[in-house]
Every structure is written in structure tokens, then in C-alpha cells.
Design a protein around this motif. Structure first.
Motif, PDB file in Angstrom:
ATOM      1  N   ALA A  59     163.017 -15.738  49.351  1.00 37.70           N
ATOM      2  CA  ALA A  59     163.787 -15.104  48.280  1.00 37.70           C
ATOM      3  C   ALA A  59     163.238 -15.549  46.925  1.00 37.70           C
ATOM      4  N   GLY A  60     163.031 -14.587  46.024  1.00 40.44           N
ATOM      5  CA  GLY A  60     162.519 -14.879  44.692  1.00 40.44           C
ATOM      6  C   GLY A  60     161.009 -14.861  44.585  1.00 40.44           C
ATOM      7  N   ALA A  61     160.302 -14.793  45.725  1.00 40.47           N
ATOM      8  CA  ALA A  61     158.838 -14.806  45.706  1.00 40.47           C
ATOM      9  C   ALA A  61     158.297 -13.389  45.543  1.00 40.47           C
ATOM     10  N   LEU A  62     157.116 -13.286  44.985  1.00 41.29           N
ATOM     11  CA  LEU A  62     156.436 -11.999  44.898  1.00 41.29           C
ATOM     12  C   LEU A  62     155.823 -11.642  46.249  1.00 41.29           C
ATOM     13  N   ALA A  63     155.808 -10.339  46.540  1.00 40.08           N
ATOM     14  CA  ALA A  63     155.280  -9.875  47.822  1.00 40.08           C
ATOM     15  C   ALA A  63     154.782  -8.450  47.673  1.00 40.08           C
ATOM     16  N   LEU A  64     153.988  -8.015  48.630  1.00 37.25           N
ATOM     17  CA  LEU A  64     153.634  -6.608  48.701  1.00 37.25           C
ATOM     18  C   LEU A  64     154.867  -5.817  49.135  1.00 37.25           C
ATOM     19  N   PRO A  65     155.030  -4.579  48.668  1.00 36.77           N
ATOM     20  CA  PRO A  65     156.128  -3.754  49.167  1.00 36.77           C
ATOM     21  C   PRO A  65     155.985  -3.584  50.677  1.00 36.77           C
ATOM     22  N   GLY A  66     157.056  -3.826  51.414  1.00 31.81           N
ATOM     23  CA  GLY A  66     156.979  -3.722  52.863  1.00 31.81           C
ATOM     24  C   GLY A  66     158.343  -3.603  53.487  1.00 31.81           C
ATOM     25  N   GLY A  67     158.376  -3.368  54.777  1.00 31.98           N
ATOM     26  CA  GLY A  67     159.639  -3.258  55.482  1.00 31.98           C
ATOM     27  C   GLY A  67     159.409  -3.005  56.954  1.00 31.98           C
ATOM     28  N   TYR A  68     160.498  -3.054  57.714  1.00 34.76           N
ATOM     29  CA  TYR A  68     160.427  -2.840  59.155  1.00 34.76           C
ATOM     30  C   TYR A  68     160.129  -1.381  59.483  1.00 34.76           C
ATOM     31  N   VAL A  69     159.444  -1.169  60.592  1.00 29.26           N
ATOM     32  CA  VAL A  69     159.300   0.166  61.143  1.00 29.26           C
ATOM     33  C   VAL A  69     160.635   0.569  61.760  1.00 29.26           C
ATOM     34  N   HIS A  70     161.133   1.743  61.412  1.00 29.28           N
ATOM     35  CA  HIS A  70     162.393   2.258  61.950  1.00 29.28           C
ATOM     36  C   HIS A  70     162.087   3.161  63.142  1.00 29.28           C
ATOM     37  N   GLY A  71     162.319   2.636  64.335  1.00 30.25           N
ATOM     38  CA  GLY A  71     161.938   3.345  65.548  1.00 30.25           C
ATOM     39  C   GLY A  71     162.571   4.703  65.714  1.00 30.25           C
ATOM     40  N   GLN A  72     163.771   4.884  65.208  1.00 31.41           N
ATOM     41  CA  GLN A  72     164.463   6.163  65.355  1.00 31.41           C
ATOM     42  C   GLN A  72     164.200   7.119  64.198  1.00 31.41           C
ATOM     43  N   GLU A  73     163.488   6.652  63.187  1.00 36.15           N
ATOM     44  CA  GLU A  73     163.270   7.467  61.988  1.00 36.15           C
ATOM     45  C   GLU A  73     161.813   7.759  61.719  1.00 36.15           C
ATOM     46  N   ASP A  74     160.950   6.784  61.949  1.00 31.28           N
ATOM     47  CA  ASP A  74     159.536   6.925  61.615  1.00 31.28           C
ATOM     48  C   ASP A  74     158.763   7.476  62.804  1.00 31.28           C
ATOM     49  N   GLY A  75     158.191   8.664  62.635  1.00 33.62           N
ATOM     50  CA  GLY A  75     157.429   9.253  63.722  1.00 33.62           C
ATOM     51  C   GLY A  75     156.099   8.565  63.956  1.00 33.62           C
ATOM     52  N   THR A  76     155.498   8.050  62.870  1.00 39.43           N
ATOM     53  CA  THR A  76     154.216   7.353  62.953  1.00 39.43           C
ATOM     54  C   THR A  76     154.247   6.148  62.029  1.00 39.43           C
ATOM     55  N   LEU A  77     153.228   5.301  62.144  1.00 37.98           N
ATOM     56  CA  LEU A  77     153.116   4.163  61.223  1.00 37.98           C
ATOM     57  C   LEU A  77     152.929   4.648  59.789  1.00 37.98           C
ATOM     58  N   GLU A  78     152.183   5.735  59.612  1.00 33.57           N
ATOM     59  CA  GLU A  78     151.997   6.267  58.259  1.00 33.57           C
ATOM     60  C   GLU A  78     153.320   6.762  57.682  1.00 33.57           C
ATOM     61  N   ASP A  79     154.157   7.368  58.530  1.00 31.53           N
ATOM     62  CA  ASP A  79     155.482   7.775  58.070  1.00 31.53           C
ATOM     63  C   ASP A  79     156.264   6.566  57.576  1.00 31.53           C
ATOM     64  N   ALA A  80     156.158   5.462  58.311  1.00 32.04           N
ATOM     65  CA  ALA A  80     156.864   4.239  57.926  1.00 32.04           C
ATOM     66  C   ALA A  80     156.351   3.719  56.591  1.00 32.04           C
ATOM     67  N   ALA A  81     155.024   3.737  56.401  1.00 32.10           N
ATOM     68  CA  ALA A  81     154.450   3.250  55.153  1.00 32.10           C
ATOM     69  C   ALA A  81     154.871   4.109  53.980  1.00 32.10           C
ATOM     70  N   LEU A  82     154.881   5.425  54.153  1.00 30.45           N
ATOM     71  CA  LEU A  82     155.301   6.325  53.076  1.00 30.45           C
ATOM     72  C   LEU A  82     156.778   6.127  52.752  1.00 30.45           C
ATOM     73  N   ARG A  83     157.609   5.902  53.777  1.00 32.10           N
ATOM     74  CA  ARG A  83     159.035   5.664  53.542  1.00 32.10           C
ATOM     75  C   ARG A  83     159.240   4.364  52.776  1.00 32.10           C
ATOM     76  N   VAL A  84     158.529   3.314  53.174  1.00 31.36           N
ATOM     77  CA  VAL A  84     158.645   2.028  52.488  1.00 31.36           C
ATOM     78  C   VAL A  84     158.252   2.171  51.022  1.00 31.36           C
ATOM     79  N   LEU A  85     157.150   2.891  50.761  1.00 33.28           N
ATOM     80  CA  LEU A  85     156.732   3.114  49.378  1.00 33.28           C
ATOM     81  C   LEU A  85     157.826   3.804  48.573  1.00 33.28           C
ATOM     82  N   ARG A  86     158.369   4.837  49.150  1.00 30.80           N
ATOM     83  CA  ARG A  86     159.401   5.615  48.447  1.00 30.80           C
ATOM     84  C   ARG A  86     160.674   4.790  48.236  1.00 30.80           C
ATOM     85  N   ASP A  87     161.121   4.091  49.277  1.00 36.95           N
ATOM     86  CA  ASP A  87     162.384   3.359  49.197  1.00 36.95           C
ATOM     87  C   ASP A  87     162.283   2.094  48.348  1.00 36.95           C
ATOM     88  N   LYS A  88     161.154   1.382  48.454  1.00 33.87           N
ATOM     89  CA  LYS A  88     161.017   0.100  47.772  1.00 33.87           C
ATOM     90  C   LYS A  88     160.519   0.229  46.337  1.00 33.87           C
TER      91      LYS A  88
END
Length: 227
Positions: free
Chosen positions: A35-64
Motif C-alpha cells: 500500500a502506498g507504493a508505485l506500481a504498473l497498472p494491473g489486476g486479476y484476470v476475471h475468469g467469467q468476464e475476460d475472454g482472453t488475456l488481451e481482454d483482461a489487459a484492456l479492461r485493466v487499462l480502462r478501469d485503472k
């Protein structure tokens, strides 16, 4: 059969040009661990939402970050039992290239202090990054710089419309040396990844230069030899 838990995440190195230099976006974590540290934007893969890993990466970019990008490339995977103090985890790392448009300034302003644009130099980070994100960022920077001399990647950092002198300037910026104008233009013609914007020329005191755009914003073209 009971399978052991394994966290799968995506982390994204977002690159853009800022004041003529390559920069990367970091976010400050608001939860443990780190907590409080700098990091690359990231997040968990949502198995029921993300059809592919690229979908997950695009969602993380948009949400974060609110960032939308036409160009996304998988860099590498990172996984072991110590990179995350919560246990075994795997991260699929991506790099995103965004153009220096007004929308980026608006994103940065809207996100307040969430987005931190830092020079893309893993040896000059403002502070230690969370998890193994310094290693991931290093891999993304090396991937980008290694492909500069034999691909169209630098063009994905330019505005939607650009001139050939502007295209050559971004290559020279990232390569770190001047390029012969005639040889460069011949190589760009052979690679065939830009197309003229019909009826559009850049204002100039002498002969107005032709304006170009990428034929495909989502795909990088590889050259048959280096610049």
C-alpha cells in the motif's frame, strides 16, 4: 480433485512521449500488499468476464487508468512463489503505446495523482516499485527499444496524423542517432505501413509536407532488415 489456488494477473507498461522523451505510467497502490507504493497498472484476470488475456489487459487499462490504446503487445510472463507475499502468482505483462494527444492530458487531469508519468528508464525510477514491477518494466523497455530499428513501433507513439520528418525524428529519438533521410524514406516505403491522408498537408512557410497515418493502428510491421 482439489486444485491449489493460483493468482493470475495482467500488468501493463503504458508508454507515451512527453516533452520529447519516452515515459511510462505508474499508479500508487491504495491497498495491501505494498500500500502506498508505485506500481504498473494491473489486476486479476476475471475468469467469467475476460475472454482472453488481451481482454483482461484492456479492461485493466480502462478501469485503472481510463486509458484506451489501439496498440497492445504481450511482453512476457512472470511467476513464482515470492513475487507476491500472498502466495504463488503469475503475471502476464503487456506494453501499451499511446499517442501524445489531448485526451492523455485529460486522462491525467481526471485521475489526479493516480497516474505518475516517469521517464522510461528502469535505472532512474523515483522509488522502488511494488512486487517485481521494476523487473517487468525493464523487460517492457527492452522489448520496445530492441524492436525500434526493425519495426513500425515508434510510429504508434505519434499523433494520429504525422509527417515523414516527424516519423524520422521519433526513430532517431529512440535509437539515439541520426538517420540518413533518403535511406529512411526508402525503408518506410518498403515496409508499407503508412498511407497519405488525402487532401491534408501540414502548414509550412515553404512546400507543405504531406501528412500520413498508420494503415493499421493495432498491428506492428516488422522490417526485413534493420535501419
Amino acid at each position: 480433485m482439489t486444485y491449489p489456488p493460483l493468482a493470475v494477473t495482467v500488468d501493463v507498461a503504458i508508454f507515451r512521449l512527453l516533452n520529447g522523451a519516452l515515459h511510462c505510467a505508474l499508479v500508487r497502490r491504495d491497498a495491501e500488499p505494498f500500500a502506498g507504493a508505485l506500481a504498473l497498472p494491473g489486476g486479476y484476470v476475471h475468469g467469467q468476464e475476460d475472454g482472453t488475456l488481451e481482454d483482461a489487459a484492456l479492461r485493466v487499462l480502462r478501469d485503472k487508468t481510463g486509458v484506451e490504446t489501439p496498440y497492445l503487445e504481450q511482453v512476457a510472463s512472470f511467476g513464482d512463489m515470492v513475487r507476491d507475499p500472498r502466495g504463488w502468482s503469475v503475471s502476464i505483462a503487456y506494453m501499451a503505446l499511446i499517442r501524445p494527444a489531448d485526451e492523455v492530458a485529460e486522462i491525467t487531469q481526471r485521475e489526479g495523482d493516480r497516474l505518475h508519468w516517469v521517464p522510461a528508464d528502469e535505472t532512474a525510477l523515483p522509488e522502488p516499485l511494488a512486487f517485481d514491477h521494476a523487473r517487468i518494466l525493464d523487460a517492457a523497455i527492452r522489448r520496445l527499444r530492441d524492436k525500434v530499428e526493425y519495426s513500425s513501433l515508434p510510429a504508434h507513439l505519434l499523433p494520429e496524423h504525422f509527417t515523414l520528418p516527424e516519423l524520422q525524428a521519433i526513430y532517431e529519438n529512440l535509437i539515439g542517432r541520426p538517420l540518413d533521410k533518403s535511406a529512411f524514406r526508402k525503408r518506410m516505403a518498403e515496409a508499407d505501413f503508412v498511407t497519405p491522408v488525402e487532401g491534408v498537408k501540414r502548414a509550412a512557410s515553404h512546400r507543405p509536407p504531406q501528412v500520413y497515418r498508420l494503415k493499421d493502428e493495432a498491428r506492428a510491421v516488422l522490417f526485413n532488415r534493420v535501419l
